[in-house]
Design an enzyme around this catalytic site. Structure first.
Site, PDB file in Angstrom:
ATOM      1  N   HIS A   1     -12.277   4.503  -1.116  1.00 42.06           N
ATOM      2  CA  HIS A   1     -12.351   3.586   0.035  1.00 42.06           C
ATOM      3  C   HIS A   1     -13.062   2.274  -0.346  1.00 42.06           C
ATOM      4  O   HIS A   1     -13.588   1.581   0.521  1.00 42.06           O
ATOM      5  CB  HIS A   1     -13.133   4.209   1.218  1.00 42.06           C
ATOM      6  CG  HIS A   1     -12.411   5.309   1.930  1.00 42.06           C
ATOM      7  ND1 HIS A   1     -13.086   6.355   2.512  1.00 42.06           N
ATOM      8  CD2 HIS A   1     -11.114   5.520   2.186  1.00 42.06           C
ATOM      9  CE1 HIS A   1     -12.220   7.178   3.082  1.00 42.06           C
ATOM     10  NE2 HIS A   1     -11.005   6.690   2.888  1.00 42.06           N
TER      11      HIS A   1
ATOM     12  N   ARG B   1      -2.587  -1.802  -3.621  1.00 39.67           N
ATOM     13  CA  ARG B   1      -3.741  -0.916  -3.574  1.00 39.67           C
ATOM     14  C   ARG B   1      -3.468   0.221  -4.554  1.00 39.67           C
ATOM     15  O   ARG B   1      -2.439   0.892  -4.463  1.00 39.67           O
ATOM     16  CB  ARG B   1      -3.883  -0.356  -2.159  1.00 39.67           C
ATOM     17  CG  ARG B   1      -4.981   0.641  -2.066  1.00 39.67           C
ATOM     18  CD  ARG B   1      -5.064   1.209  -0.690  1.00 39.67           C
ATOM     19  NE  ARG B   1      -6.195   2.122  -0.621  1.00 39.67           N
ATOM     20  CZ  ARG B   1      -6.354   2.999   0.346  1.00 39.67           C
ATOM     21  NH1 ARG B   1      -5.482   3.069   1.309  1.00 39.67           N
ATOM     22  NH2 ARG B   1      -7.391   3.785   0.355  1.00 39.67           N
TER      23      ARG B   1
ATOM     24  N   ASN C   1       0.875  -1.163   0.000  1.00 39.55           N
ATOM     25  CA  ASN C   1       0.000   0.000   0.000  1.00 39.55           C
ATOM     26  C   ASN C   1       0.919   1.221   0.000  1.00 39.55           C
ATOM     27  O   ASN C   1       1.423   1.624   1.039  1.00 39.55           O
ATOM     28  CB  ASN C   1      -0.874  -0.054   1.266  1.00 39.55           C
ATOM     29  CG  ASN C   1      -1.918   1.031   1.275  1.00 39.55           C
ATOM     30  OD1 ASN C   1      -1.842   1.993   0.507  1.00 39.55           O
ATOM     31  ND2 ASN C   1      -2.889   0.871   2.152  1.00 39.55           N
TER      32      ASN C   1
ATOM     33  N   ARG D   1     -10.050  17.502   5.834  1.00 42.59           N
ATOM     34  CA  ARG D   1     -10.740  17.868   4.588  1.00 42.59           C
ATOM     35  C   ARG D   1     -12.145  18.366   4.913  1.00 42.59           C
ATOM     36  O   ARG D   1     -12.799  17.843   5.810  1.00 42.59           O
ATOM     37  CB  ARG D   1     -10.862  16.647   3.670  1.00 42.59           C
ATOM     38  CG  ARG D   1      -9.610  16.360   2.883  1.00 42.59           C
ATOM     39  CD  ARG D   1      -9.763  15.081   2.083  1.00 42.59           C
ATOM     40  NE  ARG D   1      -8.917  14.043   2.619  1.00 42.59           N
ATOM     41  CZ  ARG D   1      -9.025  12.753   2.304  1.00 42.59           C
ATOM     42  NH1 ARG D   1      -9.938  12.342   1.459  1.00 42.59           N
ATOM     43  NH2 ARG D   1      -8.202  11.885   2.839  1.00 42.59           N
TER      44      ARG D   1
ATOM     45  N   GLU E   1      -8.066  -3.972   4.867  1.00 43.64           N
ATOM     46  CA  GLU E   1      -7.852  -3.750   3.433  1.00 43.64           C
ATOM     47  C   GLU E   1      -6.735  -4.631   2.887  1.00 43.64           C
ATOM     48  O   GLU E   1      -6.826  -5.144   1.772  1.00 43.64           O
ATOM     49  CB  GLU E   1      -7.541  -2.269   3.187  1.00 43.64           C
ATOM     50  CG  GLU E   1      -8.783  -1.398   3.361  1.00 43.64           C
ATOM     51  CD  GLU E   1      -8.471   0.048   3.622  1.00 43.64           C
ATOM     52  OE1 GLU E   1      -7.829   0.335   4.659  1.00 43.64           O
ATOM     53  OE2 GLU E   1      -8.869   0.906   2.830  1.00 43.64           O
TER      54      GLU E   1
END
Ligand code: ADP
Length: 405
Positions: free
Chosen positions: A187, A98, A7, A248, A391
């Site tokens: 996601h 990923r 990742n 964010r 993940e």
């Protein structure tokens, strides 16, 4: 079967190695044999490598001339005298990466070829921070392991690639759509893993379930999952849309941006910084993007920290309501990622006021560090699950399935 998962981000690269049986996938995620992380802090020459295996915890500074050299050094720790996880890196059967943006082309995981690499590079146009880092990770592994070891790209956008047209087309000019400006959603690896795990925990067929998965980490997004597919999601063309996040903003009136640009003291780069790094929990509280520090400040009576949490919850509830409406009902609500898994007050606050949907949580269960468990009251119509997102394991499974095919 030895599966390496990578990742790669802009300033760090996490990896882990799984040893999976050839004949069938374990139901529960197994522990990786080895985990490593390289950090390349901005403004410094060195890189920091941390390695963890059953026999070893290692932290060293690396001075490689490139990502490939640092990655090669990291892989050496797999077979070094201290760890001996495998005899040599050549024993790795497959690598899964990923990759953040797969655009409209990639609806499923894909074996990486020169054409796929070119597409990932092209899509950097849409994901300027993430896709180049993902590509650098792919190339670093290719340099170390050679082209014979298959590498698989698992895209964060893929799970959302079957959104209905009305959910992905923005109501701007039609030319936007023709230029690829549409909702992609992110996601996806986590939303998909949580949807599948939810079905497993509930002992139900995913085909029959209507789920809302809430991935609440530094970045936050919701997905409405029907019959195993994402039919709506809050992140959009970029990971900036939707919920309020750590730093964010999530969705704001685009008129604000026009106003700021018209005033003349706001460049595009400044706007980018404001919306991505200086907004959200951090921007409102003035304290941090980390919810743990926001909680501490609220305890100490900090009004802006309280306001930040109130906005976060207000928008989270509104988002859940919108997803439920598009699903036409709800069987289970799932909380995952750093905030979703650990912050009991956020789960409680999000569910408060959603009783009309059939949501009611058992506060004792909610406060009892739940993991892969149901925290709804026995009588509630909707199950509420807290799931530890995995993940890396989801990527490893894709690799296993690829080799089996
Ligand atoms: P990322 O989105 O970067 O992958 P994570 O999913 O790990 O990150 O989420 C990180 C965030 O989770 C932290 O910034 C923090 O706000 C939140 N978090 C982690 N642990 C807790 C906790 N015990 N209580 C509240 N928030 C937490």
């Amino acid at each position: 079967m030895k599966v390496l998962v990578l990742n790669a981000g802009s300033s760090s690269q996490k990896s882990c190695l799984y040893d999976l049986p050839e004949d069938r996938l374990p139901e529960a995620p197994p522990k990786p044999l080895w985990e490593a992380q390289i950090d390349w802090p901005h403004g410094t020459d060195g890189a920091y490598l941390k390695v963890k295996s059953a026999h070893l915890k290692l932290e060293v500074t690396l001075f490689g001339a490139s990502r490939s050299e640092d990655t090669a050094r990291m892989l050496e720790t797999l077979s070094s005298g201290e760890t001996q996880v495998i005899a040599h890196p050549g024993q790795i059967d497959i690598v899964g990466h990923r990759v953040v943006h797969g655009g409209e082309t990639y609806r499923d995981s894909t074996r990486i070829t020169p054409a796929v690499k070119a597409a990932i590079a092209r899509l950097a146009h849409f994901a300027p921070v993430h896709n180049p880092a993902n590509l650098a990770g792919i190339e670093a592994l290719e340099a170390v392991l050679g082209p014979e070891v298959p590498q698989i790209a698992v895209f964060d956008t893929a799970f959302h690639s079957r959104l209905p047209t009305a959910a992905y087309v923005y109501p701007g000019p039609y030319a936007w759509l023709e230029a690829g400006i549409r909702r992609y959603g992110f996601h996806g690896i986590s939303h998909r893993y949580c949807a599948e795990r939810a079905a497993q925990l509930l002992g139900r067929d995913l085909e029959q379930l209507r789920l809302i998965t809430c991935h609440l980490g530094n970045g936050c997004s919701l997905a409405a999952v029907q019959a195993g597919f994402s039919i709506d999601t809050t992140m959009g063309f970029t990971p900036l849309e939707g919920l309020m996040m750590g730093s964010r903003s999530g969705s704001v009136d685009p008129g604000i941006l026009i106003h700021l640009l018209r005033q003349g003291d706001c460049s595009v780069d400044k706007l980018d910084h404001l919306l991505n790094q200086a907004s959200g929990l951090e921007g409102i509280s003035g304290i941090s993007n980390d919810l743990r520090l926001i909680f501490e400040a609220i305890e100490a009576g900090h009004a802006r920290a309280r306001l930040a949490l109130d906005i976060y919850l207000h928008r989270l509830r509104a988002g859940i309501g919108a997803m439920a409406a598009n699903l036409g009902g709800l069987d289970a609500l799932v909380f995952t990622a750093g905030v979703g898994e650990n912050a009991a007050p956020v789960r409680a606050g999000a569910c408060e006021g959603l009783e009309f949907l059939g949501i009611a949580i058992d506060h004792h269960k909610n406060n009892d560090r739940p993991k892969d468990t149901d925290i709804a009251t026995a009588a509630a119509a909707v199950r509420v699950l807290v799931i530890h997102t995995q993940e890396d394991w989801a990527i490893a499974r894709e690799c296993w399935q690829h080799l089996r095919r």
